[in-house]
Scaffold this motif. Structure first.
Motif, PDB file in Angstrom:
ATOM      1  N   VAL A 205      38.164 -16.986  33.811  1.00 17.24           N
ATOM      2  CA  VAL A 205      37.757 -15.882  34.688  1.00 17.24           C
ATOM      3  C   VAL A 205      37.568 -16.138  35.992  1.00 17.24           C
ATOM      4  CG1 VAL A 205      37.203 -14.661  32.654  1.00 17.24           C
ATOM      5  CG2 VAL A 205      35.421 -15.438  34.020  1.00 17.24           C
ATOM      6  N   ASN A 206      36.841 -17.406  37.135  1.00 13.70           N
ATOM      7  CA  ASN A 206      36.392 -17.759  37.663  1.00 13.70           C
ATOM      8  C   ASN A 206      37.223 -17.854  39.068  1.00 13.70           C
ATOM      9  OD1 ASN A 206      36.970 -20.027  37.729  1.00 13.70           O
ATOM     10  ND2 ASN A 206      34.419 -20.227  37.360  1.00 13.70           N
ATOM     11  N   THR A 207      38.930 -17.389  38.971  1.00 18.32           N
ATOM     12  CA  THR A 207      39.945 -18.057  39.425  1.00 18.32           C
ATOM     13  C   THR A 207      40.194 -19.390  39.556  1.00 18.32           C
ATOM     14  OG1 THR A 207      38.778 -18.011  41.765  1.00 18.32           O
ATOM     15  CG2 THR A 207      39.544 -16.262  41.073  1.00 18.32           C
ATOM     16  N   PHE A 208      39.738 -19.985  39.184  1.00 22.15           N
ATOM     17  CA  PHE A 208      39.597 -21.835  39.295  1.00 22.15           C
ATOM     18  C   PHE A 208      39.843 -22.698  37.671  1.00 22.15           C
ATOM     19  CE2 PHE A 208      36.433 -20.496  42.566  1.00 22.15           C
ATOM     20  CZ  PHE A 208      36.890 -21.122  43.465  1.00 22.15           C
ATOM     21  N   GLY A 209      40.449 -21.461  36.405  1.00 18.57           N
ATOM     22  CA  GLY A 209      40.718 -22.478  35.601  1.00 18.57           C
ATOM     23  C   GLY A 209      42.100 -22.743  35.739  1.00 18.57           C
ATOM     24  N   LYS A 210      42.092 -24.225  34.702  1.00 18.12           N
ATOM     25  CA  LYS A 210      43.308 -24.783  35.032  1.00 18.12           C
ATOM     26  C   LYS A 210      44.367 -24.741  33.836  1.00 18.12           C
ATOM     27  CE  LYS A 210      42.606 -29.636  34.225  1.00 18.12           C
ATOM     28  NZ  LYS A 210      42.982 -30.728  33.929  1.00 18.12           N
ATOM     29  N   LEU A 211      45.281 -24.963  33.907  1.00 19.50           N
ATOM     30  CA  LEU A 211      46.571 -25.063  32.367  1.00 19.50           C
ATOM     31  C   LEU A 211      45.615 -25.264  31.618  1.00 19.50           C
ATOM     32  CD1 LEU A 211      49.867 -24.218  33.174  1.00 19.50           C
ATOM     33  CD2 LEU A 211      48.156 -22.536  31.953  1.00 19.50           C
ATOM     34  N   GLY A 212      44.995 -25.543  30.408  1.00 18.50           N
ATOM     35  CA  GLY A 212      44.895 -26.673  29.370  1.00 18.50           C
ATOM     36  C   GLY A 212      42.996 -26.902  28.933  1.00 18.50           C
ATOM     37  N   SER A 213      42.192 -26.254  30.073  1.00 20.98           N
ATOM     38  CA  SER A 213      41.255 -26.178  30.129  1.00 20.98           C
ATOM     39  C   SER A 213      40.476 -25.009  28.655  1.00 20.98           C
ATOM     40  CB  SER A 213      40.721 -25.430  31.392  1.00 20.98           C
ATOM     41  OG  SER A 213      40.333 -24.193  31.315  1.00 20.98           O
ATOM     42  N   ASP A 214      38.779 -25.814  28.786  1.00 19.51           N
ATOM     43  CA  ASP A 214      38.728 -24.780  27.276  1.00 19.51           C
ATOM     44  C   ASP A 214      38.386 -23.102  27.532  1.00 19.51           C
ATOM     45  OD1 ASP A 214      36.867 -24.957  29.289  1.00 19.51           O
ATOM     46  OD2 ASP A 214      34.709 -25.566  27.978  1.00 19.51           O
ATOM     47  N   VAL A 215      38.375 -22.452  26.559  1.00 21.32           N
ATOM     48  CA  VAL A 215      37.901 -20.936  26.553  1.00 21.32           C
ATOM     49  C   VAL A 215      36.045 -20.587  26.294  1.00 21.32           C
ATOM     50  CG1 VAL A 215      38.435 -18.236  26.394  1.00 21.32           C
ATOM     51  CG2 VAL A 215      39.828 -20.062  26.146  1.00 21.32           C
ATOM     52  N   ASP A 216      35.388 -20.363  27.642  1.00 22.43           N
ATOM     53  CA  ASP A 216      33.900 -20.135  27.066  1.00 22.43           C
ATOM     54  C   ASP A 216      34.191 -18.972  26.951  1.00 22.43           C
ATOM     55  OD1 ASP A 216      33.388 -23.361  27.973  1.00 22.43           O
ATOM     56  OD2 ASP A 216      34.355 -22.199  30.093  1.00 22.43           O
ATOM     57  N   MET A 217      33.473 -18.715  26.035  1.00 18.53           N
ATOM     58  CA  MET A 217      33.363 -17.128  25.552  1.00 18.53           C
ATOM     59  C   MET A 217      31.430 -16.538  25.145  1.00 18.53           C
ATOM     60  SD  MET A 217      35.446 -16.652  22.232  1.00 18.53           S
ATOM     61  CE  MET A 217      37.058 -17.776  22.654  1.00 18.53           C
ATOM     62  N   PHE A 218      30.922 -15.464  25.118  1.00 21.08           N
ATOM     63  CA  PHE A 218      30.510 -15.675  24.361  1.00 21.08           C
ATOM     64  C   PHE A 218      29.728 -14.059  23.876  1.00 21.08           C
ATOM     65  CE2 PHE A 218      29.677 -13.520  29.592  1.00 21.08           C
ATOM     66  CZ  PHE A 218      29.166 -12.415  28.558  1.00 21.08           C
ATOM     67  N   LEU A 219      28.941 -13.897  23.054  1.00 25.83           N
ATOM     68  CA  LEU A 219      29.040 -12.638  22.492  1.00 25.83           C
ATOM     69  C   LEU A 219      27.565 -11.823  23.029  1.00 25.83           C
ATOM     70  CD1 LEU A 219      29.779 -11.683  19.643  1.00 25.83           C
ATOM     71  CD2 LEU A 219      27.231 -12.684  19.092  1.00 25.83           C
ATOM     72  N   ASP A 220      28.524 -10.505  23.436  1.00 26.56           N
ATOM     73  CA  ASP A 220      27.601  -9.737  24.581  1.00 26.56           C
ATOM     74  C   ASP A 220      26.809  -9.040  23.206  1.00 26.56           C
ATOM     75  OD1 ASP A 220      26.044  -8.740  27.030  1.00 26.56           O
ATOM     76  OD2 ASP A 220      28.387  -7.532  27.347  1.00 26.56           O
ATOM     77  N   PHE A 221      26.029  -8.045  23.993  1.00 29.86           N
ATOM     78  CA  PHE A 221      25.369  -7.596  22.843  1.00 29.86           C
ATOM     79  C   PHE A 221      24.695  -5.750  23.731  1.00 29.86           C
ATOM     80  CE2 PHE A 221      24.355 -10.607  20.446  1.00 29.86           C
ATOM     81  CZ  PHE A 221      25.100 -10.267  19.522  1.00 29.86           C
ATOM     82  N   CYS A 222      25.732  -6.308  25.035  1.00 30.73           N
ATOM     83  CA  CYS A 222      24.863  -5.317  26.455  1.00 30.73           C
ATOM     84  C   CYS A 222      24.978  -3.700  26.244  1.00 30.73           C
ATOM     85  CB  CYS A 222      25.606  -5.403  27.292  1.00 30.73           C
ATOM     86  SG  CYS A 222      27.174  -5.074  28.050  1.00 30.73           S
ATOM     87  N   ASP A 223      25.996  -2.957  25.533  1.00 25.39           N
ATOM     88  CA  ASP A 223      26.010  -1.630  25.016  1.00 25.39           C
ATOM     89  C   ASP A 223      24.890  -1.859  23.496  1.00 25.39           C
ATOM     90  OD1 ASP A 223      28.256  -1.182  26.409  1.00 25.39           O
ATOM     91  OD2 ASP A 223      29.955  -1.457  24.795  1.00 25.39           O
ATOM     92  N   THR A 224      24.710  -2.575  23.299  1.00 25.48           N
ATOM     93  CA  THR A 224      23.590  -2.653  22.141  1.00 25.48           C
ATOM     94  C   THR A 224      22.543  -2.431  22.879  1.00 25.48           C
ATOM     95  OG1 THR A 224      24.352  -4.272  20.455  1.00 25.48           O
ATOM     96  CG2 THR A 224      22.355  -2.666  19.937  1.00 25.48           C
ATOM     97  N   GLY A 225      21.946  -2.787  23.826  1.00 27.15           N
ATOM     98  CA  GLY A 225      20.752  -2.695  24.773  1.00 27.15           C
ATOM     99  C   GLY A 225      20.863  -1.421  25.143  1.00 27.15           C
ATOM    100  N   LEU A 297      31.353 -21.260  21.848  1.00 27.52           N
ATOM    101  CA  LEU A 297      31.241 -19.744  21.991  1.00 27.52           C
ATOM    102  C   LEU A 297      29.870 -20.056  22.024  1.00 27.52           C
ATOM    103  CD1 LEU A 297      31.156 -16.769  21.467  1.00 27.52           C
ATOM    104  CD2 LEU A 297      30.853 -17.515  18.959  1.00 27.52           C
ATOM    105  N   SER A 298      29.084 -18.672  22.636  1.00 26.34           N
ATOM    106  CA  SER A 298      27.686 -19.044  23.478  1.00 26.34           C
ATOM    107  C   SER A 298      27.073 -17.348  23.329  1.00 26.34           C
ATOM    108  CB  SER A 298      27.138 -19.260  24.604  1.00 26.34           C
ATOM    109  OG  SER A 298      27.624 -18.888  25.751  1.00 26.34           O
ATOM    110  N   VAL A 299      25.605 -17.015  23.513  1.00 26.21           N
ATOM    111  CA  VAL A 299      25.567 -15.151  22.977  1.00 26.21           C
ATOM    112  C   VAL A 299      24.613 -15.413  24.851  1.00 26.21           C
ATOM    113  CG1 VAL A 299      23.273 -14.631  22.406  1.00 26.21           C
ATOM    114  CG2 VAL A 299      25.180 -15.964  20.778  1.00 26.21           C
ATOM    115  N   SER A 300      24.977 -14.089  24.440  1.00 28.00           N
ATOM    116  CA  SER A 300      25.114 -13.484  26.265  1.00 28.00           C
ATOM    117  C   SER A 300      24.266 -14.230  27.625  1.00 28.00           C
ATOM    118  CB  SER A 300      24.553 -11.937  25.848  1.00 28.00           C
ATOM    119  OG  SER A 300      24.721 -11.652  27.223  1.00 28.00           O
TER     120      SER A 300
END
Ligand code: GTP
Ligand code: MG
Length: 545
Positions: A205-225, A297-300
């Motif tokens: 998402v930071n505009t520097f992604g290259k085809l083939g690079s990993d997907v970093d994702m996090f679990l977000d609880f901000c609505d719960t917050g 996958l990491s947490v928020s």
């Protein structure tokens, strides 16, 4: 020869295969706007495995009976798959209700209605001719040796850098697939945490992604917050949110542990699930077979999200920024300065920050310092995370364009010159101030974390790796200075960026020379034609947006 289009943003858009960072009217979207739109899009999307002899007309007809199809594309990933975006989310429920569920006699299934489908109808022989040929959207970039051949046909280093950017950057389709992967993981996470979402961060998402690079994702609880804050006003406390653990780290580890087990046991197409819970930043690694991505996958992690947004802003400000980052990352990879495995080498993230720092140090600067971006922030941009002020402007219109007109030819040479002679023993890189400052401790490479100011983002780098980086930078600066482009082009030798992407000291230049000599005029002509076609179609796409 491919003529240069200049360095302006319009030229960059025309050169780009796609324009993934779209505009609202005349302004570029904010990071938050892009995220919201993409996540919504992903929720309305399904993935369909197709037979090799596909009747695409029939497929689209079937799907259209469940609702309007907003967009779709086909891609190759262990066979042919289709990503289909409906206009309405309700179309997915309609499709799920209409499909058969595998019978338990063959496989013992765990009941879960996913958004992954298999289309079983093959193209009858008689219809082969009628159906339009299947266009497969590429999901990986061309090999470096093919890239080098393309680069040799350009007319300037700037054009070479834009060609590299064009070949490596994420396409619109690949971005959709990345958000879909997050959205599918979210479906699972919600089995445990109903209000959670899964969001991508890092280079997706930071505009520097290259085809083939990993997907970093996090679990977000901000609505719960937010919900929890509201709840404090009433007399009740909800028990399910109130399980108290002695540390945030332990909570993160427990959450990731159950999500990891869940993905491992029930996640369709989630394989090689690895829980790495004792790392500094606990995570679950897995391969998501339906989309073909390696996922972390990491947490928020609010600070990592702020880093992603900061880089998004820098990447959108000036077309030279992304071209230089992609070039430097590719150069570093070719020379073994970076590696996908963790270790004592420089990471892509640190390397990107080094490019940003260099661009802040130009005269006049090409991008503003973080303190300058903070000065432009308004009330809604305020973010205090763990006691650190992470505020900076989100509206790109508020940032004045740079007056710097240096070409990428100059910038690339100067980048190598600058870091080839940087006093790493004494100085550190501070992007908040845009200044070289005395190192606060003895790590070989010290790059201040822009948000957690007492941390060094390149603490992992050891002295030999830093020395290798310096040596390669000096060698590259020297190659660019001494080269006689015209002569090299006449001799059909790799020149400019192409020369920098061949491992040094292996006498590969003569190997490459032979390779270039081996290309007949016919091949060169067809390469040129395909590049022209690419440019023409991307111009159409850019105009059509
Ligand atoms: P590629 O995956 O190599 O394309 O780049 P990336 O930027 O996604 O890097 P990576 O997957 O290694 O890390 C994902 C994100 O985590 C980065 O964009 C940063 O936001 C964050 N990150 C990675 N390494 C560090 C670090 O050493 N310090 C800090 N503060 N954040 C980091
Ligand atoms: Mg990444």
């Amino acid at each position: 020869m491919i003529s240069g289009l200049g360095d302006g943003p319009l030229a960059c858009m025309q050169r780009g295969k796609q324009v993934p960072y779209a505009e609202v009217g005349t302004r570029k979207k904010t990071f938050a706007e892009v995220q919201t739109e993409r996540l919504n899009q992903a929720e309305r999307t399904v993935l369909i495995k197709c037979p090799s002899k596909l009747n695409q007309k029939k497929l689209l007809q079937y799907l259209a009976s469940h609702g309007n199809i907003k967009s779709h594309f086909f891609f190759e990933n262990r066979g042919i798959s289709a990503l289909v975006e409906f206009s309405e989310k309700s179309s997915i429920a309609s499709l799920q209700d209409a499909v058969g569920i595998p019978s338990a006699s063959e496989h013992h299934v765990v009941p879960f209605k996913s958004r992954l489908f298999t289309f079983t109808l093959k193209n009858p022989v008689s219809q082969h001719v009628e159906d339009t040929p299947l266009h497969l959207s590429p999901q990986c970039h061309i090999p470096v040796k093919d890239l080098i051949e393309k680069l040799c046909l350009a007319d300037s280093i700037s054009t070479q850098m834009y060609i590299l950017l064009n070949e490596y950057q994420l396409t619109e389709e690949n971005i959709k697939l990345r958000f879909l992967a997050c959205s599918l993981v979210r479906d699972f996470a919600r089995a445990y945490f109903p209000d959670s979402t899964v969001k991508p961060f890092g280079s997706s998402v930071n505009t520097f992604g290259k085809l083939g690079s990993d997907v970093d994702m996090f679990l977000d609880f901000c609505d719960t917050g937010k919900h929890a804050t509201k709840m404090k006003k009433g007399p009740f406390e909800m028990e399910y949110q109130m399980k108290r653990l002695p540390s945030e780290r332990l909570a993160t580890q427990r959450i990731l542990s159950v999500i990891g087990d869940c993905l491992d046991n029930f996640g369709p197409g989630c394989v090689n699930v690895q829980k790495i819970l004792n790392a500094r930043c606990p995570l679950v690694k897995f391969s998501h077979q339906p989309t073909g991505f390696q996922c972390d996958l990491s947490v928020s992690n609010s600070i990592a999200t702020r880093s992603s947004e900061l880089l998004y802003i820098y990447g959108c400000l000036d077309s030279r920024v992304r071209a230089l980052v992609f070039t430097v990352r590719c150069w570093a990879r070719v020379h073994g300065l970076t590696n996908s495995a963790p270790g004592t080498w420089i990471t892509n993230f640190s390397l990107t920050m080094m490019v940003m720092f260099f661009l802040q140090r130009r005269s006049p600067p090409i991008i503003p310092t973080l303190d300058q971006l903070k000065e432009l922030a308004d009330e809604k941009d305020k973010h205090i995370i763990g006691g650190y002020d992470c505020s900076f402007v989100s509206d790109l219109r508020k940032i004045k364009p740079t007056k710097n007109t240096e070409t990428l030819d100059v910038l690339l040479g100067e980048f190598f010159e600058y870091f080839g002679n940087f006093d790493f023993r004494k100085n550190s890189l501070n992007l908040r101030k845009g200044k070289e400052v005395n190192k606060p401790e003895s790590s070989p490479l010290y790059i201040w974390n822009p948000f957690e100011q007492d941390l060094n983002i390149s603490k992992n780098v050891n002295q030999p790796q830093l020395e290798k980086f310096i040596a390669m930078a000096r060698e590259s600066a020297w190659i660019l200075q001494k080269e006689d482009k015209t002569q090299q082009m006449i001799n059909k030798e790799p020149w400019g960026l192409a020369a920098l992407l061949i491992p040094f000291g292996k006498n590969n230049s003569s190997k490459m020379k032979n390779r270039m000599k081996g290309i007949g005029s016919e091949t060169i002509r067809s390469l040129l034609d395909s590049l022209k076609l690419n440019n023409a179609s991307s111009q159409q796409k850019a105009v059509g947006k």
